[in-house]
Structures are given as C-alpha cells and as structure tokens.
Design a protein around this motif. Sequence first.
Motif: not given
Length: 241
Positions: A94-102
């Motif tokens: 989840s953290r990875h998903y959020l951190s990669k959002l444009p």
Amino acid sequence: MKILVLSDIHGNREALETVLSECEGEYQQIWCLGDIVGYGPDPNDCIEMLAGKDVVAVMGNHDLGAGRGEKWDLFSPVARTMIEWTAERLSGQSRHYLSKLPEIAYRDGYTLVHGSPAGPVWRYILDGHSAAEAFSLMDTPACLYGHTHVPALFSLSKRVLRYHQPRYGKRMRPPGQMWLANPGSCGIPRDGDGRAAFILLDTASGFLTFRRIAYPKNRTVEKLKRLGAPYQLIQLLESGI
C-alpha cells in the motif's frame, strides 16, 4: 468511455464498497482524484479495492503524508493524528502504491488533480478567485478536482466565470468553453449531506452526472470509535459538516 469519478475516499471501506457495488455496469474505468487514505479506518482495504480495477489515480495530500511521510506539519491536529495512525498500518504494498501516485494526470482531454492546476496536491479551489487561477493554468478544456470535500461545478465562457450548483441525478453537459468539476467526497463529505458523493462521466459525449448514495455509515463510525479516533472526526463523519 464511461468513467466513475471518485475523490477523498479517506479509508472509508463501507462508502467505497457501496459506490462500487451500486454503480457496477455503469462505468468502464475509475478516475480517483486523491486522498484514498487518511481519517478512515480501512486504508489498506480501500487501496486494494482500487488497485484491483482499471484505475487512473492521482496523489492527494493525505496520500503524500501517509505514503511518503512528508509534510505532516501542514495537517490539522486531527488529520495528523489519523495520518500517523494510517502510516503505521499501511502494508508495504500500500505504501508503495501511494508513494508512486502522480500529482497530475491527463486522460482524453481531461486534467485530473487533487487540489488545483495551481497546486496539484495542496491548493484548494473554493471560490471564483481560486477557480479563475485554475482556469488560467489548465492545459485541457476540462479539469476534475477534489480536496474540498464539497461537490462543485465552475464554467468559463468568453471570460465570464460562473458557479453552478450540482443537481444530483441530472445528466448534463457542463456549460462554457472550459469547466472545473468536483465530485465531492466519497468517504468524508463536508457539505451537510453525509451520503457518499461521486460523478459519472461519459468522455465521448462530455455529459456528466453528480450522484449521492447512502452507505452503512454506522459501521465506519463504530470502527473509528473502537480504534480511539478523535471525537471531532467521528462528529464530522456523523454530521457531514
């Protein structure tokens, strides 16, 4: 393409589940305008539900705070408490998903942003002045934004800027040469109406429909009470103000 436009889900699984279920078959893709997490008790569940679908998502300020651990000093005490709680409970995925959002996305002639073209993550569009600022910086005729938790529609035609009160359930083509639309908050509305808010958009015709739908809010409230969330947050969820 038929689009379900969501914003400010804020970890509210019950609201998101209800909207996705009730709108099944009415959309082909989801556009999420940020703040998937923050405030609500189920951040990982909400991310997983979106990640399993065809979704275009941009970063909100709560996503930034929880996913990257940045700018915590800019949040109110209640928001910061829940950002810290969320950050501690995010899975690595989840953290990875959020951190990669444009911070901003463009699809089919539409701009997608959480705050404003003038400040994609933090800036608010609250009135005619901030709407005019956004219009001056838009690269497309239409922009979808969130952040305020209040549904809104602004149009610009021949330098005349107008605000239009959303009419729920009415399919409409936004007036003017350019427009800005906010679906309102799916998870934490702040306009006195506690129902989940969203927009259904047909990109081919340019028609959109503002929608509201009731969800089992009491379940979300009980979860927040069990985890010891601030009273102000529970009151906000219950009242929608």
